[in-house]
Design a protein around this motif. Structure first.
Motif, PDB file in Angstrom:
ATOM      1  N   GLU A 219       0.835  -1.195   0.000  1.00 11.37           N
ATOM      2  CA  GLU A 219       0.000   0.000   0.000  1.00 11.37           C
ATOM      3  C   GLU A 219       0.877   1.255   0.000  1.00 11.37           C
ATOM      4  OE1 GLU A 219      -3.186   2.240   2.923  1.00 11.37           O
ATOM      5  OE2 GLU A 219      -3.195   0.034   2.881  1.00 11.37           O
ATOM      6  N   VAL A 220       0.543   2.146  -0.934  1.00  8.20           N
ATOM      7  CA  VAL A 220       1.310   3.394  -1.047  1.00  8.20           C
ATOM      8  C   VAL A 220       0.550   4.559  -0.434  1.00  8.20           C
ATOM      9  CG1 VAL A 220       2.385   5.020  -2.643  1.00  8.20           C
ATOM     10  CG2 VAL A 220       2.473   2.560  -3.113  1.00  8.20           C
ATOM     11  N   ARG A 221      -0.706   4.722  -0.880  1.00  4.02           N
ATOM     12  CA  ARG A 221      -1.537   5.796  -0.336  1.00  4.02           C
ATOM     13  C   ARG A 221      -3.002   5.375  -0.374  1.00  4.02           C
ATOM     14  NH1 ARG A 221      -0.187  11.900  -2.182  1.00  4.02           N
ATOM     15  NH2 ARG A 221      -1.804  12.171  -0.571  1.00  4.02           N
ATOM     16  N   SER A 222      -3.792   6.052   0.456  1.00  3.81           N
ATOM     17  CA  SER A 222      -5.233   5.800   0.492  1.00  3.81           C
ATOM     18  C   SER A 222      -5.958   7.140   0.489  1.00  3.81           C
ATOM     19  CB  SER A 222      -5.600   4.990   1.738  1.00  3.81           C
ATOM     20  OG  SER A 222      -6.996   4.685   1.724  1.00  3.81           O
ATOM     21  N   PHE A 223      -7.069   7.193  -0.272  1.00  3.28           N
ATOM     22  CA  PHE A 223      -7.798   8.447  -0.428  1.00  3.28           C
ATOM     23  C   PHE A 223      -9.283   8.229  -0.155  1.00  3.28           C
ATOM     24  CE2 PHE A 223      -4.233   8.485  -3.378  1.00  3.28           C
ATOM     25  CZ  PHE A 223      -3.598   9.691  -3.075  1.00  3.28           C
ATOM     26  N   SER A 224      -9.915   9.249   0.401  1.00  2.00           N
ATOM     27  CA  SER A 224     -11.372   9.250   0.538  1.00  2.00           C
ATOM     28  C   SER A 224     -11.965   9.662  -0.804  1.00  2.00           C
ATOM     29  CB  SER A 224     -11.796  10.224   1.635  1.00  2.00           C
ATOM     30  OG  SER A 224     -13.208  10.227   1.774  1.00  2.00           O
ATOM     31  N   VAL A 225     -13.003   8.966  -1.240  1.00  9.43           N
ATOM     32  CA  VAL A 225     -13.601   9.240  -2.554  1.00  9.43           C
ATOM     33  C   VAL A 225     -15.119   9.267  -2.433  1.00  9.43           C
ATOM     34  CG1 VAL A 225     -11.687   8.185  -3.815  1.00  9.43           C
ATOM     35  CG2 VAL A 225     -13.676   6.787  -3.167  1.00  9.43           C
ATOM     36  N   GLY A 226     -15.756   9.715  -3.479  1.00  8.40           N
ATOM     37  CA  GLY A 226     -17.212   9.659  -3.594  1.00  8.40           C
ATOM     38  C   GLY A 226     -17.578   8.621  -4.634  1.00  8.40           C
ATOM     39  N   THR A 227     -18.634   7.848  -4.391  1.00  7.46           N
ATOM     40  CA  THR A 227     -19.081   6.823  -5.345  1.00  7.46           C
ATOM     41  C   THR A 227     -20.563   7.022  -5.650  1.00  7.46           C
ATOM     42  OG1 THR A 227     -19.466   5.289  -3.514  1.00  7.46           O
ATOM     43  CG2 THR A 227     -17.324   5.162  -4.618  1.00  7.46           C
ATOM     44  N   GLY A 228     -21.170   6.046  -6.316  1.00  8.21           N
ATOM     45  CA  GLY A 228     -22.533   6.184  -6.817  1.00  8.21           C
ATOM     46  C   GLY A 228     -23.585   6.419  -5.747  1.00  8.21           C
ATOM     47  N   LYS A 229     -24.587   7.234  -6.109  1.00 10.32           N
ATOM     48  CA  LYS A 229     -25.698   7.504  -5.178  1.00 10.32           C
ATOM     49  C   LYS A 229     -26.395   6.209  -4.791  1.00 10.32           C
ATOM     50  CE  LYS A 229     -26.731  12.029  -7.203  1.00 10.32           C
ATOM     51  NZ  LYS A 229     -27.747  12.847  -7.923  1.00 10.32           N
ATOM     52  N   ASP A 230     -26.498   5.307  -5.748  1.00  7.40           N
ATOM     53  CA  ASP A 230     -27.068   3.991  -5.513  1.00  7.40           C
ATOM     54  C   ASP A 230     -25.937   2.978  -5.636  1.00  7.40           C
ATOM     55  OD1 ASP A 230     -28.398   1.372  -6.812  1.00  7.40           O
ATOM     56  OD2 ASP A 230     -29.866   2.390  -5.535  1.00  7.40           O
ATOM     57  N   VAL A 231     -25.986   1.922  -4.862  1.00  7.19           N
ATOM     58  CA  VAL A 231     -24.894   0.950  -4.843  1.00  7.19           C
ATOM     59  C   VAL A 231     -24.654   0.328  -6.216  1.00  7.19           C
ATOM     60  CG1 VAL A 231     -26.373  -0.989  -4.198  1.00  7.19           C
ATOM     61  CG2 VAL A 231     -23.952  -1.006  -3.540  1.00  7.19           C
ATOM     62  N   SER A 232     -25.719   0.268  -7.030  1.00  8.52           N
ATOM     63  CA  SER A 232     -25.585  -0.360  -8.353  1.00  8.52           C
ATOM     64  C   SER A 232     -25.030   0.590  -9.413  1.00  8.52           C
ATOM     65  CB  SER A 232     -26.940  -0.901  -8.809  1.00  8.52           C
ATOM     66  OG  SER A 232     -27.865   0.177  -8.971  1.00  8.52           O
ATOM     67  N   MET A 233     -24.922   1.851  -9.102  1.00  6.16           N
ATOM     68  CA  MET A 233     -24.503   2.826 -10.120  1.00  6.16           C
ATOM     69  C   MET A 233     -23.013   2.744 -10.439  1.00  6.16           C
ATOM     70  SD  MET A 233     -26.768   6.169  -9.085  1.00  6.16           S
ATOM     71  CE  MET A 233     -27.242   6.876 -10.634  1.00  6.16           C
ATOM     72  N   THR A 234     -22.204   2.435  -9.461  1.00  7.37           N
ATOM     73  CA  THR A 234     -20.768   2.266  -9.707  1.00  7.37           C
ATOM     74  C   THR A 234     -20.508   0.794  -9.994  1.00  7.37           C
ATOM     75  OG1 THR A 234     -20.197   4.091  -8.236  1.00  7.37           O
ATOM     76  CG2 THR A 234     -18.464   2.516  -8.757  1.00  7.37           C
ATOM     77  N   PRO A 235     -20.020   0.476 -11.202  1.00  6.77           N
ATOM     78  CA  PRO A 235     -19.838  -0.938 -11.578  1.00  6.77           C
ATOM     79  C   PRO A 235     -18.775  -1.625 -10.728  1.00  6.77           C
ATOM     80  CG  PRO A 235     -18.785   0.493 -13.175  1.00  6.77           C
ATOM     81  CD  PRO A 235     -19.557   1.390 -12.255  1.00  6.77           C
TER      82      PRO A 235
ATOM     83  N   ASN B  54      -9.283  17.371  -6.282  1.00 12.01           N
ATOM     84  CA  ASN B  54      -8.442  17.653  -7.447  1.00 12.01           C
ATOM     85  C   ASN B  54      -6.967  17.386  -7.177  1.00 12.01           C
ATOM     86  OD1 ASN B  54     -10.512  18.361  -9.227  1.00 12.01           O
ATOM     87  ND2 ASN B  54     -10.500  20.502  -8.580  1.00 12.01           N
ATOM     88  N   GLU B  55      -6.468  17.785  -6.005  1.00 11.74           N
ATOM     89  CA  GLU B  55      -5.051  17.555  -5.715  1.00 11.74           C
ATOM     90  C   GLU B  55      -4.738  16.069  -5.593  1.00 11.74           C
ATOM     91  OE1 GLU B  55      -6.900  19.149  -1.766  1.00 11.74           O
ATOM     92  OE2 GLU B  55      -7.113  19.476  -3.932  1.00 11.74           O
ATOM     93  N   ASP B  56      -5.718  15.271  -5.114  1.00  8.76           N
ATOM     94  CA  ASP B  56      -5.500  13.823  -4.989  1.00  8.76           C
ATOM     95  C   ASP B  56      -5.501  13.143  -6.356  1.00  8.76           C
ATOM     96  OD1 ASP B  56      -5.448  14.205  -2.268  1.00  8.76           O
ATOM     97  OD2 ASP B  56      -7.507  13.494  -1.931  1.00  8.76           O
ATOM     98  N   VAL B  57      -6.475  13.513  -7.208  1.00  5.11           N
ATOM     99  CA  VAL B  57      -6.537  12.873  -8.518  1.00  5.11           C
ATOM    100  C   VAL B  57      -5.354  13.288  -9.388  1.00  5.11           C
ATOM    101  CG1 VAL B  57      -7.922  14.584  -9.788  1.00  5.11           C
ATOM    102  CG2 VAL B  57      -8.168  12.161 -10.325  1.00  5.11           C
ATOM    103  N   GLU B  58      -4.826  14.486  -9.173  1.00  7.16           N
ATOM    104  CA  GLU B  58      -3.640  14.917  -9.929  1.00  7.16           C
ATOM    105  C   GLU B  58      -2.417  14.100  -9.536  1.00  7.16           C
ATOM    106  OE1 GLU B  58      -3.330  19.161  -9.458  1.00  7.16           O
ATOM    107  OE2 GLU B  58      -5.312  19.504 -10.378  1.00  7.16           O
ATOM    108  N   TRP B  59      -2.300  13.784  -8.237  1.00  6.08           N
ATOM    109  CA  TRP B  59      -1.190  12.919  -7.802  1.00  6.08           C
ATOM    110  C   TRP B  59      -1.322  11.545  -8.440  1.00  6.08           C
ATOM    111  CZ3 TRP B  59      -0.906   8.178  -5.539  1.00  6.08           C
ATOM    112  CH2 TRP B  59       0.352   7.765  -5.087  1.00  6.08           C
TER     113      TRP B  59
END
Length: 354
Positions: A249-265, A335-340
């Motif tokens: 493991e190098v790094r871990s980030f908090s993210v946002g996912t689908g409003k419904d559990v089925s929306m993010t494949p 934005n700073e996390d996704v740029e890294w």
């Protein structure tokens, strides 16, 4: 005495006869005189009638001549109108902001040339008019130069600030399906990074294949996959994205996912494209705009049927949404996390969503 009386009676008879004769002559004289006087008038009337007929004939001839001239003039005018109607399209001026020269090759026709530059046969007339062509079958010859006014394809496009290959494909072809083919056609080593001012060629869609995988050149992609030691795991329950290198493991980030559990494949995928300052095409918001919900970077995933254009890891314009179930299926990062992340992982990096 008797003899004298008889002689006197005879003289009186002679005188009476003479008077009667003279009277008859007198009566006949006016008739002859009138006849002799009227005759010239009759002749004069005949002459007048002749002159009238002659004048009428001359007048009719003049009228016919004038009518003939008018008909001739009218015919000439009609011919001129017809000629104008036939020549108007050729004489009509067509303005163009950009004109490209095309050298006719063996086997090319007006139709094939039109389809090459416009992908729409209705533009044949425009090319004809601009080049003063009336009979394409006879006039278009191998080696001749044709001027193509304002072509849609076979042109160069200069990359503007914030543009992506996906956005360019949508602009010229009204679809994302030619994104990979554009990269391949222009031999882009890194199609996800298009420097400002770079010129790329926009070919006719007839020269491209649809749904070509969006990636760099084959060699660079293979090298990336072989040397890539990174992997990504995304947990939808905890909304955490973890980056591994060589299993660590190098790094871990908090993210946002689908409003419904089925929306993010869910499943195992790979990174297939990377875009700086992506456009939000559904609402026409350019890359880099503060209202763009995709933020500063896009990392596309090869979810089946999408070629990295629907589901991906991207930035956001709403930092407060990170950590929640808020998206339409994508994975949001600051934005700073996704740029890294964008700078660390190569195309081909495996991504597991669970």
């Amino acid at each position: 005495m008797i003899f004298l009386l008889f002689l006197l009676i005879a003289l009186l008879g002679i005188v009476l006869w003479y008077v009667i004769q003279m009277d008859e002559i007198g009566r006949s004289l006016p008739s002859h005189a009138e006849s002799s006087i009227k005759e010239p008038k009759k002749k004069q009337g005949i002459l007048e009638e002749v002159e009238t007929l002659n004048l009428t004939t001359i007048s009719d001839q003049k009228r016919k001549e004038e009518n003939g001239k008018k008909e001739a003039n009218s015919s000439e005018k009609n011919e001129e109108v017809t000629e104008q109607q036939q020549t108007t399209p050729i004489d009509k001026e067509i303005s163009a902001d950009y004109v490209l020269e095309h050298t006719v090759k063996e086997g090319e026709t007006l139709y094939s040339i039109t389809m090459l530059y416009f992908s729409d046969s209705s533009y044949q007339e425009q090319i004809k008019l601009y080049n003063n062509i009336t009979n394409p079958a006879k006039e278009i010859q191998v080696g001749m130069q044709l001027n193509i006014p304002d072509p849609d394809y076979m042109i160069e496009h200069t990359i503007k600030q914030g543009e992506s290959l996906i956005g360019i494909s949508r602009k010229y072809y009204n679809t994302d399906a030619y994104t990979g083919a554009l990269a391949k056609y222009n031999d882009l080593q890194n199609p996800d990074h298009l420097p400002f001012g770079t010129a790329i060629h926009i070919p006719s869609p007839s020269l491209l294949e649809k749904d070509v995988p969006v990636q760099g050149s084959r060699k660079s992609s293979e090298a990336s996959v072989e040397t890539s030691s990174f992997s990504i795991r995304i947990n939808k329950k905890t909304n955490q994205l973890t980056v591994f290198q060589n299993g660590d493991e190098v790094r871990s980030f908090s993210v946002g996912t689908g409003k419904d559990v089925s929306m993010t494949p869910e499943g195992d995928f790979n990174v297939v494209n990377k875009i700086e300052e992506p456009w939000y095409s559904s609402k026409g918001i350019p890359g880099g705009h503060p209202d763009n919900p995709l933020g500063s970077r896009w990392i596309g995933l090869n979810v089946p049927g999408t070629d990295g254009t629907v589901y991906g890891i991207h930035g956001t314009n709403d930092p407060t949404s990170i950590g929640g179930h808020v998206s339409l299926g994508c994975i949001r990062m600051l934005n700073e996390d996704v740029e890294w992340l964008y700078n660390q992982i190569p195309i081909g990096t495996p991504v597991t969503i669970e």
